[in-house]
Design an enzyme around this catalytic site. Structure first.
Site, short mmCIF file in Angstrom:
data_model
loop_
_atom_site.label_atom_id
_atom_site.label_comp_id
_atom_site.label_asym_id
_atom_site.label_seq_id
_atom_site.Cartn_x
_atom_site.Cartn_y
_atom_site.Cartn_z
N LYS A 180 43.95 30.33 10.05
CA LYS A 180 43.72 28.92 9.73
C LYS A 180 43.71 28.82 8.22
O LYS A 180 42.82 29.35 7.55
CB LYS A 180 42.39 28.41 10.31
N TYR B 21 40.04 32.58 8.88
CA TYR B 21 39.86 31.24 8.33
C TYR B 21 39.69 31.38 6.82
O TYR B 21 38.65 31.82 6.34
CB TYR B 21 38.64 30.60 8.99
#
EC number: 4.3.3.7
Length: 301
Positions: free
Chosen positions: A173, A145
């Site tokens: 992500k 992320y």
């Protein structure tokens, strides 16, 4: 719609249309397990195939480990295997992240979302070691992320390349939004690449992305599923139309912040999830009316 890009094995573990689910609270501020079940069922019934729990929108800094585990177990009982359950295991403490990853594995998470360590601003070598230790702690697939606006540092391209060589790191992500840097990485690494910023959902699909980890999906899960399906079927005109229709929700998220917007939107749709925990606050009356207007423009109210 074939992109001609490297196959992304991470999709089977992380889905295509994901929602970074809010953590519901009662009026007294305690975890509301029943509401958690309700939200999860609602989202999955309306096209969501991945629920991301205990992430940014799940208010992870103010939710205890026990609450995170309780919510994940309840959501698993509610939705079964109809959706992937991805647990936010990232912190700015490597040892704590490892312990959290192990705990999530024990209660049945399908995968882990691991954010860049925030506040301490480690070097890129520190990032590699941090993510590697977490990856070695369990067999669960991991989605990195990258969100430098919150963490303070980016995961640089060479670091992503190194981390992609680890067998359980299968996805990214992306809330950094550097499409120029990311486009070749999608091809080179084979990582499943997810939009982590709703304004760029369609852009990431066009670049070979695998789907979304969305906030506005709380209010518009069906529309996001249709956007994804339209693009995959080659109907770019329809995908663009849906994307434009959702723009008022994107604007509302920008004004209110993801947690406040998502919780208020669900409440307006009849699902009461409580207010955020401090330091995040709920919208005031004017902000709520503006959100209501935006939701009507987007056709979700």
């Amino acid at each position: 719609m074939s992109t001609g890009l490297t196959a992304k094995t991470g999709v089977e573990h992380f889905g295509t249309v994901g929602v970074a689910m809010v953590t519901p609270f009662t009026e007294s501020g305690d975890l509301d397990v029943a509401a958690g079940r309700e939200i999860a069922a609602h989202l999955v019934d309306n096209g969501v195939d991945a629920l991301i729990l205990a992430g940014t929108t799940g208010e992870s800094p103010t939710v205890t480990t026990a609450e995170k585990l309780t919510l994940l177990k309840a959501v698993r009982e509610e939705v079964g295997d109809r959706a992937k359950l991805i647990a936010g295991a990232g912190t700015n403490n490597t040892r704590s992240s490892v312990e959290l990853a192990e705990a999530f594995a024990e209660v049945g998470a399908d995968g882990l979302l691991v954010v860049t360590p925030y506040y301490s601003k480690p070097s890129q070598e520190g990032l590699v070691r941090h993510f590697t230790e977490i990856a070695q702690a369990t067999d669960l697939p991991i989605c990195l992320y990258d969100i430098p606006g919150r963490s303070g540092i980016p995961i640089e391209s060479d670091t992503i390349r190194r981390l992609s060589e680890l067998p359980t790191i299968l996805a990214m992500k992306d809330a950094k939004g550097d499409v120029v840097a990311a486009a070749p990485l999608i091809e080179e690494t084979g990582l499943a690449w997810y939009s982590g910023d709703d304004p760029l959902n369609l852009v990431w699909l066009a670049l070979g992305g695998s789907g979304f980890i969305s906030v506005i999906g709380h209010a518009a899960p069906n529309a996001l599923r249709e956007l994804y399906t339209s693009f995959e079927e080659g109907d770019l005109a329809r995908a663009r139309e849906i994307n434009a229709t959702l723009s008022p929700l994107v604007a509302a998220q920008g004004r209110l912040g993801g947690v406040s917007m998502a919780k208020a939107a669900l409440r307006l749709q009849g699902i009461n999830v409580g207010d955020p925990r401090l330091p995040i606050v709920a919208p005031n009356e004017q902000e709520l009316e503006d959100l209501r207007a935006d939701m009507k423009k987007a056709g979700v109210l």
